[in-house]
Structure formats: structure tokens, C-alpha cells
Design a protein around this motif. Sequence first.
Motif, PDB file in Angstrom:
ATOM      1  N   SER A  92      34.181  23.717  -6.648  1.00 54.51           N
ATOM      2  CA  SER A  92      34.204  24.730  -5.660  1.00 54.51           C
ATOM      3  C   SER A  92      32.871  25.310  -5.425  1.00 54.51           C
ATOM      4  N   ASP A  93      32.137  25.646  -6.650  1.00 54.47           N
ATOM      5  CA  ASP A  93      30.756  26.170  -6.589  1.00 54.47           C
ATOM      6  C   ASP A  93      29.863  25.547  -5.977  1.00 54.47           C
ATOM      7  N   GLU A  94      29.944  24.093  -6.102  1.00 52.12           N
ATOM      8  CA  GLU A  94      29.051  23.133  -5.271  1.00 52.12           C
ATOM      9  C   GLU A  94      29.442  23.034  -3.704  1.00 52.12           C
ATOM     10  N   PHE A  95      30.936  23.097  -3.441  1.00 49.78           N
ATOM     11  CA  PHE A  95      31.078  22.828  -2.056  1.00 49.78           C
ATOM     12  C   PHE A  95      30.912  24.203  -1.352  1.00 49.78           C
ATOM     13  N   TYR A  96      31.021  25.458  -2.013  1.00 47.55           N
ATOM     14  CA  TYR A  96      30.576  26.870  -1.314  1.00 47.55           C
ATOM     15  C   TYR A  96      29.294  27.268  -1.344  1.00 47.55           C
ATOM     16  N   SER A  97      28.440  26.534  -2.072  1.00 47.04           N
ATOM     17  CA  SER A  97      27.117  26.976  -2.232  1.00 47.04           C
ATOM     18  C   SER A  97      26.410  26.356  -1.057  1.00 47.04           C
ATOM     19  N   TYR A  98      25.200  26.925  -0.601  1.00 43.93           N
ATOM     20  CA  TYR A  98      24.361  26.281   0.551  1.00 43.93           C
ATOM     21  C   TYR A  98      23.032  27.158   0.369  1.00 43.93           C
ATOM     22  N   VAL A  99      22.077  26.090   0.965  1.00 43.88           N
ATOM     23  CA  VAL A  99      20.588  27.037   1.043  1.00 43.88           C
ATOM     24  C   VAL A  99      20.732  27.742   2.300  1.00 43.88           C
ATOM     25  N   LYS A 100      20.525  29.022   2.079  1.00 49.15           N
ATOM     26  CA  LYS A 100      20.381  29.873   3.289  1.00 49.15           C
ATOM     27  C   LYS A 100      19.301  29.394   4.276  1.00 49.15           C
ATOM     28  N   PRO A 101      19.673  29.507   5.612  1.00 50.56           N
ATOM     29  CA  PRO A 101      18.781  29.208   6.662  1.00 50.56           C
ATOM     30  C   PRO A 101      17.619  30.043   6.851  1.00 50.56           C
ATOM     31  N   SER A 102      16.498  29.565   7.110  1.00 50.30           N
ATOM     32  CA  SER A 102      15.237  30.605   7.268  1.00 50.30           C
ATOM     33  C   SER A 102      14.876  30.569   8.414  1.00 50.30           C
ATOM     34  N   ASP A 103      15.328  29.823   9.423  1.00 49.80           N
ATOM     35  CA  ASP A 103      14.643  29.627  10.686  1.00 49.80           C
ATOM     36  C   ASP A 103      15.577  30.548  11.814  1.00 49.80           C
TER      37      ASP A 103
END
Length: 162
Positions: free
Chosen positions: A60-71
Motif C-alpha cells: 500500500s505504501d507503494e500504491f499510495y505514494s507518488y511524485v508531487k507534480p511540479s507544473d
Amino acid sequence: MYDWETRLTSVDNNRVVRPLDWGLEWMQDWPCGNGCAPADTSDQCERFLQEYNRRIVSASDEFYSYVKPSDFQLERREVQVFSTREVPDAALEAKVRGTYADFLRFTSPVRTPFPENNLPNARWFPARGRRALVLLPHWNSDAIAYTGLCRVLNLLGIAVCG
């Protein structure tokens, strides 16, 4: 659930009714997905989704993690309806034609095979004050269904993105 959905769709005759689609093509680049397994039958689709859910729970940590958009950017453009009706509502189309608003845009951290879904789109209703909320419209709502509510919230000093 199928009977309930069928009853809901038969209340109006202005909606496009499509057959059930498992939507596996949306999942190709989702976390924990390991690509999209080919599935031709309903049973194969169901088994794939059951296995995928097991992977999500175990990681679940992998599924719910993400790279925050910067644009993130505010973009001023014409308001469009994007009707979900079988026959678009001409009065609604005319009501928004020529009106402009600010929209928050950014690249989604989850990519789909459909480019229009990879660039989220939310109308921005700024307000004085330090409070804000994200308004999620209901299924099949039109482009201006919540404009009145957003303006009332603005009068209360609450900015809205929705």
C-alpha cells in the motif's frame, strides 16, 4: 448493482448508455500494476483485478505514494460543457459560450492511455481569506452545476477549486 444502475439510466432518455467495461487499459501505469495483463473474458478480468487488489494491500505504501507534480499553473480559458448527454443541451452550451474562467492545470502523477485525462482540470474560484476547499462534482454533472455554490462559498471567504 446492475439493476440499480439500469433503473437510474432509464429515468432519463438523454444519457449515453454503454456496456460494462472493466477498464483495465487505465491501469497500465498504475503503481503495483506490473503492466496490464491481457484479459479477454469477464472471468480473466475479474481474476486480474482480484490479484491486483492483493498486490495493492500488500504494498500500500507503494500504491499510495507518488511524485508531487511540479507544473501547477493557472490558465485562463473559455468555459466548456463537455456534455455527457446523448444529445448535448443547446441552452447550457449557449449559456457558457464566450465566458472565461481560471483553471488549475498540472500533470497527473498517474498516466493513462488517454491524454485528456493526464492533465487534470479544475476551475478556480478565488476568495479573500485563508480558507479553501476542493469541490468534487457528482457523476455526470455538467460544467456549471456547482458554480452557484462556489460563488456562495466565495462570499463566505472560502476559495474553491473544483
